[in-house]
Design a protein around this motif. Structure first.
Motif, PDB file in Angstrom:
ATOM      1  N   GLY A  58       9.800   4.113  -1.868  1.00 38.22           N
ATOM      2  CA  GLY A  58       9.315   3.082  -0.975  1.00 38.22           C
ATOM      3  C   GLY A  58       7.938   2.569  -1.355  1.00 38.22           C
ATOM      4  O   GLY A  58       7.257   3.116  -2.229  1.00 38.22           O
ATOM      5  N   PRO A  85       2.572   1.075   3.123  1.00 38.58           N
ATOM      6  CA  PRO A  85       2.481   0.092   4.209  1.00 38.58           C
ATOM      7  C   PRO A  85       1.540  -1.050   3.852  1.00 38.58           C
ATOM      8  O   PRO A  85       0.459  -0.843   3.286  1.00 38.58           O
ATOM      9  CB  PRO A  85       1.929   0.923   5.372  1.00 38.58           C
ATOM     10  N   GLN A 116       4.939   4.714  -2.506  1.00 36.69           N
ATOM     11  CA  GLN A 116       4.805   5.917  -1.689  1.00 36.69           C
ATOM     12  C   GLN A 116       5.239   7.106  -2.541  1.00 36.69           C
ATOM     13  O   GLN A 116       6.393   7.181  -2.961  1.00 36.69           O
ATOM     14  CB  GLN A 116       5.715   5.820  -0.452  1.00 36.69           C
ATOM     15  N   THR A 174      15.173   0.048  -1.524  1.00 39.50           N
ATOM     16  CA  THR A 174      13.951   0.850  -1.649  1.00 39.50           C
ATOM     17  C   THR A 174      13.467   0.855  -3.095  1.00 39.50           C
ATOM     18  O   THR A 174      14.213   1.250  -3.998  1.00 39.50           O
ATOM     19  CB  THR A 174      14.207   2.302  -1.202  1.00 39.50           C
ATOM     20  N   ARG A 202      13.252  -4.417  -0.251  1.00 38.98           N
ATOM     21  CA  ARG A 202      12.857  -4.450   1.155  1.00 38.98           C
ATOM     22  C   ARG A 202      11.481  -3.795   1.258  1.00 38.98           C
ATOM     23  O   ARG A 202      11.272  -2.690   0.774  1.00 38.98           O
ATOM     24  CB  ARG A 202      13.865  -3.686   2.017  1.00 38.98           C
ATOM     25  N   THR A 253      10.000  -2.614   3.829  1.00 43.56           N
ATOM     26  CA  THR A 253      10.062  -1.437   4.695  1.00 43.56           C
ATOM     27  C   THR A 253      11.492  -0.923   4.711  1.00 43.56           C
ATOM     28  O   THR A 253      12.424  -1.697   4.961  1.00 43.56           O
ATOM     29  CB  THR A 253       9.620  -1.774   6.128  1.00 43.56           C
ATOM     30  N   THR A 254      11.670   0.351   4.421  1.00 42.38           N
ATOM     31  CA  THR A 254      12.998   0.973   4.465  1.00 42.38           C
ATOM     32  C   THR A 254      12.901   2.300   5.208  1.00 42.38           C
ATOM     33  O   THR A 254      11.826   2.694   5.679  1.00 42.38           O
ATOM     34  CB  THR A 254      13.552   1.214   3.043  1.00 42.38           C
ATOM     35  N   ARG A 255      14.002   3.010   5.267  1.00 45.60           N
ATOM     36  CA  ARG A 255      14.044   4.311   5.934  1.00 45.60           C
ATOM     37  C   ARG A 255      13.912   5.457   4.939  1.00 45.60           C
ATOM     38  O   ARG A 255      14.144   6.610   5.277  1.00 45.60           O
ATOM     39  CB  ARG A 255      15.357   4.444   6.710  1.00 45.60           C
TER      40      ARG A 255
END
Length: 340
Positions: free
Chosen positions: A152, A155, A176, A192, A234, A236-238
């Motif tokens: 990812g 932020p 990240q 991601t 994306r 922001t992902t999970r």
């Protein structure tokens, strides 16, 4: 010996497939792994697999690829893809949402950094003529001190920053970064931006798709897919580490849209009837992977089938009931598809 009432019902003999007329039993079978070269791979896969590289480094061991061969049973010698085409209901169960092989399982050996990359979701993959996208997860079978992966974007990182990082070689600054230890599970949903770095041995479970859009490849002369990768990204992902969920009879490592990965304890022996977990209301396909140690499956329906260390067995939806026995040091991982 613990009694599980394993064989209370008579076992039918596997036979030829005749569609709905005869929903024939299909016994569990072992799959022959396929060793895949990668520029970032290893020259020696021992002690995990008894294989060394004759030429290019070996980076991935495909456990369930379409070109992997069925190693045991009546269909030995067929490719896994051919068997799915021939017997989708016997493998997947009636009413499955797809007919082909749903999951690709791999063991990844990285001696250099993989590219920074992204995988498309189903919609984007189909836009470009592919059947499906790629959501995946990584289970750390082993990790050296300091092992890391990236999953990812940080932020606040914007797509323009990603594009600039690709161009000037600073993309890693936007990622990240996660420390990895043995037993960690990392979920990586489609879209991601991610990378695998050296220091760990990973069991990867993913949608049956090997579609990768490379963003940045550390100067290696391989094709990049910058525009498609940015389209797939994306912000922001999970993605991230998934804490294990311990139940009375299993530990759920991840249970997401396309797959469920579990550690299944076997105290000497265990019935296959206890393998399906919460929410598995209909018979379906699963794979059993021996992360360590070995096992033996036994049944009046098919006799005996050995599962060696790092071996994988496919358990079809219509498998006869069987017992699985710990032959020493067994660490059993069960992987089953989910249908979003």
């Amino acid at each position: 010996m613990v009694k599980f009432r394993l064989f209370d019902q008579p076992a039918a003999r596997p036979g030829p497939f005749h569609g709905d007329a005869v929903f024939a039993l299909l016994s569990p079978f072992r799959i022959e792994p396929r060793f895949v070269t990668r520029v970032w791979g290893s020259r020696d896969l021992r002690p995990w697999f008894d294989r060394t590289a004759d030429g290019d480094p070996l980076g991935e061991v495909w456990l369930t690829g379409d070109e992997c061969l069925v190693a045991t049973g009546a269909h030995a010698g067929k490719t896994l893809g051919a068997l799915f085409a021939e017997a989708p209901e016997q493998l997947l169960g009636k009413g499955a949402a797809a007919s082909g092989s749903p999951l690709l399982l791999k063991v990844i050996f990285a001696r250099e950094k993989l590219s920074v990359q992204v995988h498309p979701d189903d919609a984007l993959a189909q836009k470009y003529g592919q059947p499906r996208g790629k959501t995946e997860c990584w289970y750390a079978l082993a990790a050296e001190p300091g092992a890391q992966v990236a999953a990812g974007l940080k932020p606040g990182v914007a797509l323009d920053q990603v594009r600039a990082g690709i161009a000037n070689g600073t993309l890693e600054e936007s990622l990240q970064v996660l420390d990895v230890a043995a037993g960690d599970m990392v979920y990586v949903d489609a879209g991601t931006v991610h990378a695998i770095w050296p220091g760990s041995v990973l069991l990867e479970a993913q949608q049956n798709c090997d579609l990768t859009y490379r963003m940045y490849d550390y100067g290696r002369p391989r094709e990049l897919h910058v525009e498609k990768s940015l389209e797939a990204t994306r912000l922001t992902t999970r993605a991230g580490k998934v804490p294990p969920r311990t139940l009375a009879d299993r530990t759920i490592l991840v249970d997401e849209s396309y797959f469920c990965v579990e550690r299944i304890p076997v105290e000497f022996t265990r019935s296959s009837s206890t393998m399906p977990g919460p929410g598995e209301t209909a018979p379906g396909l699963s794979y059993l992977f021996a992360a360590a140690g070995s096992a033996r499956l036994t049944s009046p329906g098919f006799g005996q089938l050995d599962l060696p260390a790092r071996g994988v067995v496919a358990v079809p939806a219509v498998s006869p009931i069987f017992a699985i026995q710990d032959m020493g040091g067994l660490d059993l991982i069960r992987i089953s598809p989910r249908w979003p």
